[in-house]
Design a protein around this motif. Structure first.
Motif, PDB file in Angstrom:
ATOM      1  N   VAL A  38       0.850  -1.199   0.000  1.00  0.00           N
ATOM      2  CA  VAL A  38       0.000   0.000   0.000  1.00  0.00           C
ATOM      3  C   VAL A  38       0.877   1.238   0.000  1.00  0.00           C
ATOM      4  O   VAL A  38       1.854   1.315   0.753  1.00  0.00           O
ATOM      5  CB  VAL A  38      -0.928   0.015   1.240  1.00  0.00           C
ATOM      6  N   VAL A  39       0.525   2.207  -0.848  1.00  0.00           N
ATOM      7  CA  VAL A  39       1.184   3.512  -0.850  1.00  0.00           C
ATOM      8  C   VAL A  39       0.209   4.528  -0.282  1.00  0.00           C
ATOM      9  O   VAL A  39      -0.921   4.662  -0.768  1.00  0.00           O
ATOM     10  CB  VAL A  39       1.622   3.933  -2.273  1.00  0.00           C
ATOM     11  N   ALA A  40       0.630   5.234   0.756  1.00  0.00           N
ATOM     12  CA  ALA A  40      -0.251   6.196   1.417  1.00  0.00           C
ATOM     13  C   ALA A  40       0.537   7.458   1.755  1.00  0.00           C
ATOM     14  O   ALA A  40       1.753   7.418   1.949  1.00  0.00           O
ATOM     15  CB  ALA A  40      -0.866   5.590   2.679  1.00  0.00           C
ATOM     16  N   THR A  41      -0.176   8.561   1.832  1.00  0.00           N
ATOM     17  CA  THR A  41       0.433   9.863   2.109  1.00  0.00           C
ATOM     18  C   THR A  41      -0.214  10.491   3.334  1.00  0.00           C
ATOM     19  O   THR A  41      -1.431  10.414   3.517  1.00  0.00           O
ATOM     20  CB  THR A  41       0.275  10.816   0.902  1.00  0.00           C
ATOM     21  N   GLY A  42       0.620  11.103   4.161  1.00  0.00           N
ATOM     22  CA  GLY A  42       0.136  11.880   5.289  1.00  0.00           C
ATOM     23  C   GLY A  42       0.502  13.337   5.081  1.00  0.00           C
ATOM     24  O   GLY A  42       1.620  13.647   4.670  1.00  0.00           O
ATOM     25  N   GLU A  43      -0.419  14.237   5.356  1.00  0.00           N
ATOM     26  CA  GLU A  43      -0.203  15.661   5.091  1.00  0.00           C
ATOM     27  C   GLU A  43      -0.616  16.506   6.280  1.00  0.00           C
ATOM     28  O   GLU A  43      -1.645  16.252   6.914  1.00  0.00           O
ATOM     29  CB  GLU A  43      -0.981  16.087   3.842  1.00  0.00           C
ATOM     30  N   VAL A  44       0.195  17.516   6.586  1.00  0.00           N
ATOM     31  CA  VAL A  44      -0.137  18.489   7.626  1.00  0.00           C
ATOM     32  C   VAL A  44       0.132  19.888   7.067  1.00  0.00           C
ATOM     33  O   VAL A  44       0.854  20.044   6.081  1.00  0.00           O
ATOM     34  CB  VAL A  44       0.693  18.270   8.912  1.00  0.00           C
ATOM     35  N   THR A  45      -0.461  20.882   7.684  1.00  0.00           N
ATOM     36  CA  THR A  45      -0.246  22.266   7.253  1.00  0.00           C
ATOM     37  C   THR A  45       0.331  23.079   8.414  1.00  0.00           C
ATOM     38  O   THR A  45       0.029  22.817   9.578  1.00  0.00           O
ATOM     39  CB  THR A  45      -1.545  22.920   6.767  1.00  0.00           C
ATOM     40  N   ARG A  46       1.160  24.025   8.062  1.00  0.00           N
ATOM     41  CA  ARG A  46       1.757  24.932   9.037  1.00  0.00           C
ATOM     42  C   ARG A  46       1.803  26.339   8.439  1.00  0.00           C
ATOM     43  O   ARG A  46       1.881  26.513   7.221  1.00  0.00           O
ATOM     44  CB  ARG A  46       3.178  24.499   9.409  1.00  0.00           C
ATOM     45  N   VAL A  47       1.784  27.335   9.310  1.00  0.00           N
ATOM     46  CA  VAL A  47       1.958  28.721   8.881  1.00  0.00           C
ATOM     47  C   VAL A  47       3.457  28.996   8.777  1.00  0.00           C
ATOM     48  O   VAL A  47       4.194  28.755   9.743  1.00  0.00           O
ATOM     49  CB  VAL A  47       1.303  29.695   9.875  1.00  0.00           C
ATOM     50  N   PRO A  48       3.962  29.467   7.649  1.00  0.00           N
ATOM     51  CA  PRO A  48       5.395  29.753   7.519  1.00  0.00           C
ATOM     52  C   PRO A  48       5.858  30.752   8.573  1.00  0.00           C
ATOM     53  O   PRO A  48       5.132  31.682   8.923  1.00  0.00           O
ATOM     54  CB  PRO A  48       5.510  30.352   6.107  1.00  0.00           C
ATOM     55  N   ASP A  49       7.061  30.532   9.075  1.00  0.00           N
ATOM     56  CA  ASP A  49       7.605  31.429  10.090  1.00  0.00           C
ATOM     57  C   ASP A  49       8.930  32.057   9.667  1.00  0.00           C
ATOM     58  O   ASP A  49       9.598  32.702  10.480  1.00  0.00           O
ATOM     59  CB  ASP A  49       7.782  30.694  11.425  1.00  0.00           C
ATOM     60  N   ILE A  50       9.316  31.858   8.415  1.00  0.00           N
ATOM     61  CA  ILE A  50      10.527  32.483   7.879  1.00  0.00           C
ATOM     62  C   ILE A  50      10.179  33.162   6.552  1.00  0.00           C
ATOM     63  O   ILE A  50       9.535  32.554   5.694  1.00  0.00           O
ATOM     64  CB  ILE A  50      11.638  31.445   7.621  1.00  0.00           C
ATOM     65  N   ALA A  51      10.585  34.410   6.412  1.00  0.00           N
ATOM     66  CA  ALA A  51      10.432  35.125   5.144  1.00  0.00           C
ATOM     67  C   ALA A  51      11.816  35.501   4.640  1.00  0.00           C
ATOM     68  O   ALA A  51      12.647  35.999   5.396  1.00  0.00           O
ATOM     69  CB  ALA A  51       9.575  36.373   5.324  1.00  0.00           C
ATOM     70  N   GLN A  52      12.063  35.233   3.383  1.00  0.00           N
ATOM     71  CA  GLN A  52      13.348  35.572   2.767  1.00  0.00           C
ATOM     72  C   GLN A  52      13.104  36.586   1.657  1.00  0.00           C
ATOM     73  O   GLN A  52      12.285  36.361   0.762  1.00  0.00           O
ATOM     74  CB  GLN A  52      14.019  34.322   2.217  1.00  0.00           C
ATOM     75  N   VAL A  53      13.828  37.696   1.729  1.00  0.00           N
ATOM     76  CA  VAL A  53      13.639  38.794   0.783  1.00  0.00           C
ATOM     77  C   VAL A  53      14.992  39.208   0.228  1.00  0.00           C
ATOM     78  O   VAL A  53      15.987  39.249   0.962  1.00  0.00           O
ATOM     79  CB  VAL A  53      12.963  40.001   1.474  1.00  0.00           C
ATOM     80  N   SER A  54      15.039  39.492  -1.068  1.00  0.00           N
ATOM     81  CA  SER A  54      16.229  40.078  -1.671  1.00  0.00           C
ATOM     82  C   SER A  54      16.025  41.581  -1.779  1.00  0.00           C
ATOM     83  O   SER A  54      15.004  42.040  -2.299  1.00  0.00           O
ATOM     84  CB  SER A  54      16.472  39.483  -3.069  1.00  0.00           C
ATOM     85  N   THR A  55      16.965  42.324  -1.256  1.00  0.00           N
ATOM     86  CA  THR A  55      16.863  43.774  -1.298  1.00  0.00           C
ATOM     87  C   THR A  55      18.226  44.357  -1.600  1.00  0.00           C
ATOM     88  O   THR A  55      19.259  43.726  -1.337  1.00  0.00           O
ATOM     89  CB  THR A  55      16.323  44.332   0.036  1.00  0.00           C
ATOM     90  N   GLY A  56      18.238  45.531  -2.163  1.00  0.00           N
ATOM     91  CA  GLY A  56      19.522  46.124  -2.508  1.00  0.00           C
ATOM     92  C   GLY A  56      19.385  47.505  -3.082  1.00  0.00           C
ATOM     93  O   GLY A  56      18.321  48.140  -3.007  1.00  0.00           O
ATOM     94  N   VAL A  57      20.467  47.959  -3.691  1.00  0.00           N
ATOM     95  CA  VAL A  57      20.562  49.328  -4.187  1.00  0.00           C
ATOM     96  C   VAL A  57      21.112  49.308  -5.604  1.00  0.00           C
ATOM     97  O   VAL A  57      22.074  48.590  -5.892  1.00  0.00           O
ATOM     98  CB  VAL A  57      21.475  50.178  -3.286  1.00  0.00           C
ATOM     99  N   ILE A  58      20.501  50.088  -6.471  1.00  0.00           N
ATOM    100  CA  ILE A  58      21.021  50.335  -7.812  1.00  0.00           C
ATOM    101  C   ILE A  58      21.328  51.833  -7.922  1.00  0.00           C
ATOM    102  O   ILE A  58      20.465  52.670  -7.623  1.00  0.00           O
ATOM    103  CB  ILE A  58      20.019  49.927  -8.899  1.00  0.00           C
ATOM    104  N   THR A  59      22.547  52.156  -8.300  1.00  0.00           N
ATOM    105  CA  THR A  59      22.950  53.552  -8.455  1.00  0.00           C
ATOM    106  C   THR A  59      23.554  53.757  -9.834  1.00  0.00           C
ATOM    107  O   THR A  59      24.146  52.837 -10.406  1.00  0.00           O
ATOM    108  CB  THR A  59      23.971  53.961  -7.381  1.00  0.00           C
ATOM    109  N   THR A  60      23.406  54.978 -10.354  1.00  0.00           N
ATOM    110  CA  THR A  60      24.011  55.335 -11.632  1.00  0.00           C
ATOM    111  C   THR A  60      24.853  56.586 -11.454  1.00  0.00           C
ATOM    112  O   THR A  60      24.527  57.462 -10.644  1.00  0.00           O
ATOM    113  CB  THR A  60      22.926  55.593 -12.703  1.00  0.00           C
ATOM    114  N   ALA A  61      25.950  56.664 -12.205  1.00  0.00           N
ATOM    115  CA  ALA A  61      26.862  57.803 -12.144  1.00  0.00           C
ATOM    116  C   ALA A  61      27.645  57.868 -13.449  1.00  0.00           C
ATOM    117  O   ALA A  61      27.724  56.869 -14.186  1.00  0.00           O
ATOM    118  CB  ALA A  61      27.803  57.671 -10.952  1.00  0.00           C
ATOM    119  N   PRO A  62      28.245  59.029 -13.736  1.00  0.00           N
ATOM    120  CA  PRO A  62      29.006  59.161 -14.994  1.00  0.00           C
ATOM    121  C   PRO A  62      30.204  58.234 -15.077  1.00  0.00           C
ATOM    122  O   PRO A  62      30.604  57.825 -16.174  1.00  0.00           O
ATOM    123  CB  PRO A  62      29.440  60.632 -14.985  1.00  0.00           C
ATOM    124  N   THR A  63      30.811  57.854 -13.933  1.00  0.00           N
ATOM    125  CA  THR A  63      31.976  56.980 -13.951  1.00  0.00           C
ATOM    126  C   THR A  63      31.706  55.739 -13.118  1.00  0.00           C
ATOM    127  O   THR A  63      30.845  55.744 -12.222  1.00  0.00           O
ATOM    128  CB  THR A  63      33.215  57.693 -13.397  1.00  0.00           C
TER     129      THR A  63
END
Length: 237
Positions: A38-63
């Protein structure tokens, strides 16, 4: 010397055949009833407690030098804001540093003209308190961050949830075996084997960032499903 070798050979050949077999024989599992897999699956749900975000800065200049210097200054303010918000150094990781020329297309169809340089610096940040993620993102924007991607939401320590899913999977397998046994006029006997496959820890999923402007950013964590699949072999008697 020859007589000694012959004596040794005789001594070895005199070993009982049963003893030699006993050293290499493996136990064989036999069943008297019907084998059911027999193949059977068990499933549970949880509220995520980790958030991963990419953040940064873009700058422009003549040189190129000026673009990098401006970028470094803004990124220092962004990192300082993260630390003031209580984000540990282990949760801040540089993910990209880029510098490339910035061109403007000639309207008359000539070759593109170099007008300056663009510098990019990006860090990946893990927030362990999702409720405060929005406020921290607003603070980052106020300190010069002009690039934000994410969030990716995940569960920090899923082991207990996965164990709960395993128990459910085994219970589901036994319930299905009972169904087959009743249909076949038999009863479920012992478990012959259990193997786990598939399921496991889910990959990060993208959440929703609402109202991306100062003092209003909100992250909705939702729920994540964790599942475990088992293949269980029963003996039907």
């Amino acid at each position: 010397m020859r007589s000694l070798l012959m004596a040794s050979a005789v001594a070895l050949s005199a070993l009982p055949l049963a003893d030699a077999h006993a050293q290499t024989a493996l136990p064989v599992q036999t069943i008297t009833g019907t084998r059911l897999d027999v193949v059977a699956t068990g499933e549970v749900t949880r509220v995520p407690d980790i958030a991963q975000v990419s953040t940064g800065v873009i700058t422009t200049a003549p040189t190129a030098t000026a673009a990098l210097e401006q970028n470094a200054a803004q990124m220092r303010r962004v990192r300082d804001a993260l630390r003031r918000a209580g984000i540990a150094d282990r949760d801040i990781q540089t993910s990209a540093i880029n510098l490339y020329p910035d061109y403007r297309q000639d309207e008359r169809g000539g070759n593109p003209q170099l007008i300056g340089y663009r510098a990019q610096n990006e860090v990946t940040v893990r927030f362990r308190d999702i409720a405060n993620t929005g406020k921290i993102l607003d603070a980052l924007v106020a300190e010069g961050a002009n690039q934000i991607n994410g969030p990716m939401l995940s569960i920090d320590k899923p082991e207990a949830a996965l164990d709960e899913a395993r128990v459910k999977a085994l219970a589901n397998a036994r319930a299905r075996a009972e169904l087959y046994a009743r249909a076949a006029g038999k009863r479920v006997g012992r478990i012959l084997s259990i193997s786990e496959s598939g399921g496991g820890i889910p990959g990060p999923v993208y959440g929703r960032v609402a109202n991306m402007r100062a003092e209003s950013t909100k992250i909705d964590p939702g729920e994540q499903s964790l599942s475990v699949s088992l293949t269980v072999s029963f003996e039907l008697e």
